[in-house]
Design a protein around this motif. Structure first.
Motif, mmCIF file in Angstrom:
data_model
loop_
_atom_site.group_PDB
_atom_site.id
_atom_site.type_symbol
_atom_site.label_atom_id
_atom_site.label_comp_id
_atom_site.label_asym_id
_atom_site.label_seq_id
_atom_site.Cartn_x
_atom_site.Cartn_y
_atom_site.Cartn_z
ATOM 1 N N GLY A 205 40.775 33.638 -12.182
ATOM 2 C CA GLY A 205 42.008 33.038 -11.672
ATOM 3 C C GLY A 205 42.861 32.551 -12.824
ATOM 4 O O GLY A 205 42.380 31.812 -13.673
ATOM 5 N N ASP B 196 46.604 30.919 -14.361
ATOM 6 C CA ASP B 196 47.831 30.168 -14.063
ATOM 7 C C ASP B 196 48.570 29.759 -15.330
ATOM 8 O O ASP B 196 49.476 28.934 -15.294
ATOM 9 C CB ASP B 196 47.519 28.934 -13.205
ATOM 10 C CG ASP B 196 46.651 27.921 -13.942
ATOM 11 O OD1 ASP B 196 46.197 28.225 -15.061
ATOM 12 O OD2 ASP B 196 46.435 26.820 -13.393
ATOM 13 N N ALA C 139 47.971 33.787 -8.425
ATOM 14 C CA ALA C 139 48.482 33.522 -7.080
ATOM 15 C C ALA C 139 49.840 32.847 -7.184
ATOM 16 O O ALA C 139 50.005 31.897 -7.947
ATOM 17 C CB ALA C 139 47.506 32.626 -6.321
ATOM 18 N N LEU D 256 41.842 33.173 -3.999
ATOM 19 C CA LEU D 256 40.614 33.440 -4.761
ATOM 20 C C LEU D 256 39.385 33.492 -3.854
ATOM 21 O O LEU D 256 38.452 34.252 -4.115
ATOM 22 C CB LEU D 256 40.448 32.401 -5.874
ATOM 23 C CG LEU D 256 41.496 32.510 -6.998
ATOM 24 C CD1 LEU D 256 41.415 31.322 -7.950
ATOM 25 C CD2 LEU D 256 41.332 33.826 -7.783
ATOM 26 N N GLY E 10 39.253 27.873 -14.392
ATOM 27 C CA GLY E 10 39.241 26.697 -15.248
ATOM 28 C C GLY E 10 39.004 25.448 -14.423
ATOM 29 O O GLY E 10 39.301 25.412 -13.228
ATOM 30 N N SER E 11 38.466 24.409 -15.065
ATOM 31 C CA SER E 11 38.226 23.144 -14.356
ATOM 32 C C SER E 11 39.564 22.498 -13.986
ATOM 33 O O SER E 11 39.658 21.785 -12.997
ATOM 34 C CB SER E 11 37.424 22.184 -15.231
ATOM 35 O OG SER E 11 38.074 22.006 -16.477
ATOM 36 N N ARG E 12 40.574 22.720 -14.792
ATOM 37 C CA ARG E 12 41.899 22.197 -14.540
ATOM 38 C C ARG E 12 42.909 23.330 -14.636
ATOM 39 O O ARG E 12 42.621 24.377 -15.176
ATOM 40 C CB ARG E 12 42.267 21.134 -15.595
ATOM 41 C CG ARG E 12 41.495 19.862 -15.482
ATOM 42 C CD ARG E 12 41.718 19.171 -14.153
ATOM 43 N NE ARG E 12 43.122 19.099 -13.782
ATOM 44 C CZ ARG E 12 43.952 18.109 -14.135
ATOM 45 N NH1 ARG E 12 43.527 17.120 -14.862
ATOM 46 N NH2 ARG E 12 45.200 18.114 -13.725
ATOM 47 N N GLY F 191 48.286 21.398 -12.892
ATOM 48 C CA GLY F 191 48.539 20.197 -12.092
ATOM 49 C C GLY F 191 48.695 18.973 -12.979
ATOM 50 O O GLY F 191 48.173 18.917 -14.094
ATOM 51 N N THR G 66 41.238 23.752 -6.941
ATOM 52 C CA THR G 66 40.743 25.128 -6.820
ATOM 53 C C THR G 66 39.223 25.190 -6.985
ATOM 54 O O THR G 66 38.533 25.885 -6.234
ATOM 55 C CB THR G 66 41.420 26.037 -7.864
ATOM 56 O OG1 THR G 66 42.831 25.801 -7.822
ATOM 57 C CG2 THR G 66 41.148 27.490 -7.583
ATOM 58 N N GLY G 67 38.704 24.457 -7.970
ATOM 59 C CA GLY G 67 37.262 24.450 -8.220
ATOM 60 C C GLY G 67 36.489 23.928 -7.022
ATOM 61 O O GLY G 67 35.487 24.515 -6.599
HETATM 62 N N1 ATP Z 1 48.217 30.037 -9.097
HETATM 63 C C1 ATP Z 1 46.985 30.326 -9.523
HETATM 64 N N2 ATP Z 1 46.576 31.611 -9.520
HETATM 65 C C2 ATP Z 1 45.333 31.918 -9.938
HETATM 66 N N3 ATP Z 1 44.445 31.024 -10.388
HETATM 67 C C3 ATP Z 1 44.808 29.729 -10.409
HETATM 68 C C4 ATP Z 1 46.088 29.315 -9.971
HETATM 69 N N4 ATP Z 1 46.157 27.976 -10.098
HETATM 70 C C5 ATP Z 1 44.972 27.590 -10.597
HETATM 71 N N5 ATP Z 1 44.150 28.639 -10.800
HETATM 72 C C6 ATP Z 1 42.799 28.633 -11.374
HETATM 73 O O1 ATP Z 1 42.173 27.412 -11.050
HETATM 74 C C7 ATP Z 1 41.885 26.663 -12.217
HETATM 75 C C8 ATP Z 1 42.027 25.190 -11.886
HETATM 76 O O2 ATP Z 1 43.361 24.904 -11.550
HETATM 77 P P1 ATP Z 1 43.743 23.880 -10.395
HETATM 78 O O3 ATP Z 1 45.052 24.313 -9.870
HETATM 79 O O4 ATP Z 1 42.601 23.741 -9.473
HETATM 80 O O5 ATP Z 1 43.828 22.531 -11.212
HETATM 81 P P2 ATP Z 1 45.094 21.580 -11.411
HETATM 82 O O6 ATP Z 1 46.327 22.406 -11.455
HETATM 83 O O7 ATP Z 1 44.765 20.768 -12.600
HETATM 84 O O8 ATP Z 1 45.034 20.654 -10.135
HETATM 85 P P3 ATP Z 1 45.788 20.822 -8.726
HETATM 86 O O9 ATP Z 1 46.461 22.147 -8.666
HETATM 87 O O10 ATP Z 1 44.680 20.677 -7.738
HETATM 88 O O11 ATP Z 1 46.729 19.691 -8.724
HETATM 89 C C9 ATP Z 1 42.830 27.215 -13.265
HETATM 90 O O12 ATP Z 1 42.343 27.007 -14.585
HETATM 91 C C10 ATP Z 1 42.845 28.681 -12.892
HETATM 92 O O13 ATP Z 1 41.652 29.312 -13.356
#
Ligand code: ATP
Ligand code: MG
Length: 275
Positions: free
Chosen positions: A24, A26, A54, A97, A110-112, A115, A125-126
């Motif tokens: 995934g 971003d 996504a 995903l 990724g863990s983050r 966001g 996402t995790g």
């Molecule tokens: N739009 C996306 N498309 C594909 N993978 C994504 C997308 N957004 C996040 N991910 C995947 O999820 C991981 C964690 O991102 P996530 O969005 O869960 O964390 P965040 O942005 O820090 O918090 P949140 O979105 O919950 O506020 C990313 O490192 C990536 O691997």
């Protein structure tokens, strides 16, 4: 071929019927580390790498195109022999995903992400994937050190997810030439679900893990796992244990480890069992 196949140096020799490794993306630093981890794993598994970005409702498709181009360049650089399958999907990242996990060997994220929640150790996402994915999920941290770990640490509790965690951990360790440590921790003050030493040994040996180090210990499972994983390359856990409270998406134990581990964590979601 199964996960136990002898490793081949020729990553171009794609396994028959192999499912891809999905990552995934971003554009975040953690997602770059996820690409690094996922491309190495696709090479090791001799399968292709599907990079999924996504576009959430209201998101910008042109920015997403840029994210995909950079991700493809990075993956091509890191694993020149791996076939890449970049995709832009419309929908929420976790929904997209989870859908992709139906046709995947493994989903890496990724863990983050991007966001802005300050101080959060794990994005949504995790958590969503750990609860709902149909295949194992690997969560990597943005600050993944350059130092390679020496062992795989598996948390085993005798549950179905624990059995798959054991299979996953032993296979990963074989392919990467790592030692295996299997930890069965028993929360203090309860005899519920205690695993005997013989049960632990039998489960590990039945899977060919004769060299694995077996640790049976009383106390808080997450604390023990984190302490015993100080030099780990990977921690492998079931998302739910045997004593899970219904209603919780994933067990508190796996959630704590996901939040605090220094190394990548592979989670076996309940929905991945038997599929
Ligand atoms: N739009 C996306 N498309 C594909 N993978 C994504 C997308 N957004 C996040 N991910 C995947 O999820 C991981 C964690 O991102 P996530 O969005 O869960 O964390 P965040 O942005 O820090 O918090 P949140 O979105 O919950 O506020 C990313 O490192 C990536 O691997
Ligand atoms: Mg996000």
């Amino acid at each position: 071929g199964s996960r136990g196949d002898r490793p081949s140096r020729n990553v171009k020799e794609i396994r028959m019927n192999a499912k891809p490794v999905v990552v995934g993306i971003d554009g975040s630093p953690a997602a770059d580390v996820a690409i690094r981890w996922a491309s190495a794993e696709a090479a090791s598994l001799r399968t292709r790498l599907r990079l999924i970005s996504a576009v959430p409702p209201g998101g910008s498709a042109s920015e997403t195109g840029d994210v995909v181009d950079k991700a493809v360049a990075l993956a091509r650089d890191l694993a020149p022999g791996v076939d890449l399958d970049p995709r832009i999907e419309h929908g929420r990242p976790s929904t997209t995903l989870v859908q992709a996990s139906r046709d995947a060997d493994l989903v890496v994220i990724g863990s983050r992400g991007l966001g802005l929640m300050v101080g959060a150790l794990l994005g949504s996402t995790g958590l969503d994937l750990a609860a709902n994915a149909r295949c194992p999920v690997v969560v990597v941290r943005p600050d993944l050190g350059t130092e390679a770990g020496t062992r795989v640490v598996v948390g085993y509790d005798g549950s179905s997810a624990g059995q798959i965690a054991l299979d996953f951990g032993l296979d990963y360790a074989r392919r990467h030439d790592l030692a295996v440590r299997v930890v069965a921790a028993q929360p203090a003050g309860t005899e519920l679900h205690r695993i005997t030493e013989a049960e632990l040994r039998e489960a590990v040996h039945a899977r060919g893990g004769h060299d694995a180090e077996l640790i049976q210990i009383t106390g808080h499972p997450a604390e023990h796992i984190l302490r015993l994983a100080a030099d780990a390359d990977l921690i492998v856990l079931g998302a739910r244990g045997r004593g899970g409270f219904t209603g919780m998406l994933i067990g508190s134990f796996s959630q704590t480890v996901l939040h605090h581990a220094d190394c990548p964590v592979a989670i076996i979601p309940a929905a991945a069992i038997g599929g």
